[in-house]
Design a protein around this motif. Structure first.
Motif, PDB file in Angstrom:
ATOM      1  N   THR A  11      96.090 -27.701  63.661  1.00 48.68           N
ATOM      2  CA  THR A  11      95.368 -26.610  63.002  1.00 48.68           C
ATOM      3  C   THR A  11      96.250 -25.944  61.958  1.00 48.68           C
ATOM      4  N   LYS A  18      90.571 -21.205  55.031  1.00 49.94           N
ATOM      5  CA  LYS A  18      89.919 -21.319  56.334  1.00 49.94           C
ATOM      6  C   LYS A  18      90.848 -21.987  57.333  1.00 49.94           C
ATOM      7  N   CYS A  45      91.520 -24.628  59.807  1.00 49.27           N
ATOM      8  CA  CYS A  45      90.904 -25.939  59.984  1.00 49.27           C
ATOM      9  C   CYS A  45      91.680 -26.817  60.951  1.00 49.27           C
ATOM     10  N   CYS A  87      84.364 -35.692  57.978  1.00 51.58           N
ATOM     11  CA  CYS A  87      84.900 -34.368  57.648  1.00 51.58           C
ATOM     12  C   CYS A  87      84.403 -33.900  56.275  1.00 51.58           C
ATOM     13  N   LEU A  91      88.076 -30.287  54.644  1.00 50.65           N
ATOM     14  CA  LEU A  91      88.497 -29.165  55.483  1.00 50.65           C
ATOM     15  C   LEU A  91      88.626 -29.593  56.940  1.00 50.65           C
ATOM     16  N   ASN A 139      87.913 -30.744  60.515  1.00 49.10           N
ATOM     17  CA  ASN A 139      86.742 -30.625  61.387  1.00 49.10           C
ATOM     18  C   ASN A 139      85.922 -29.370  61.144  1.00 49.10           C
ATOM     19  N   TYR A 140      86.352 -28.549  60.178  1.00 52.84           N
ATOM     20  CA  TYR A 140      85.600 -27.338  59.846  1.00 52.84           C
ATOM     21  C   TYR A 140      84.217 -27.732  59.315  1.00 52.84           C
TER      22      TYR A 140
END
Length: 208
Positions: free
Chosen positions: A106, A112, A114, A143, A192, A194-195
């Protein structure tokens, strides 16, 4: 909607190689894509980077769950624990490879937080961090679907778009000099991790 489909098909065809160009890899689970998350040469290098992995990282930082990376004074890389303790000084001769035990790391990307699947390769260039993620083409496509098209378009349009995503990745040329096939911004395709990744889009990618 018909116009949208035609535009997607046109874009897809325009990205295909000319006769004699060919590609070095074919689509499939074993095809790797190198995504430049932070590229100093493209103006996206960073001075420091915070990484986390709830289940910890694989060797050489086994047992740690939070890391801070920054350029070292010798041109190498300094890795610190959450409390500021230096864990590793990595020389500048080759990149440091990092991967979470659960296959995901992460970090903050595009403002963000992500989860990034794959292996991170971190090095120092021009006093900034260069971070490249290597992951499977199919995972990359899933993704990008979340960041680029979402779920509002029809299934047929999203199927066509998944082919376009793969094509851009396989024929990426903009960032070859920095060791990446594509970057993570609109310069190539928004990545991004797995966002905003969606199960329905994942199924669409699998179906193509």
């Amino acid at each position: 909607m018909r116009l949208c489909k035609l535009v997607l098909i046109f874009l897809l065809l325009s990205l295909l190689p000319l006769p004699g160009e060919g590609v070095s890899a074919s689509a499939g689970e074993d095809t790797a894509v190198r995504v430049g998350l932070f590229l100093p040469g493209a103006g996206t290098g960073v001075s420091s980077l915070e990484l986390s992995s709830p289940k910890g990282f694989l060797f050489p930082l086994t047992g740690e769950t939070s890391l801070t990376l920054s350029p070292g004074q010798d041109g190498g890389l300094t890795v610190k624990a959450k409390n500021g303790r230096i864990l590793l000084r990595h020389g500048g001769d080759k990149p440091l490879s990092l991967r979470g035990k659960d296959g995901c790391v992460t970090l903050t990307l595009g403002g963000k937080e992500c989860g990034i699947p794959g292996v991170l390769s971190v090095s120092v260039q021009e006093g900034k961090l260069r971070v490249i993620c290597t992951l499977e083409l199919e995972t990359y496509t899933k993704c990008v679907m979340g960041g680029e098209i979402g779920t509002s378009a029809s299934v047929e349009v999203r199927r066509a778009f998944s082919l376009l995503v793969r094509t851009v990745a396989l024929h990426g040329r903009k960032h070859q000099a920095e060791g990446a096939d594509v970057c993570a911004t609109t310069c190539c395709q928004v990545f991004l991790g797995n966002y905003k990744r969606d199960k329905e889009n994942d199924a669409i990618v699998d179906s193509t």
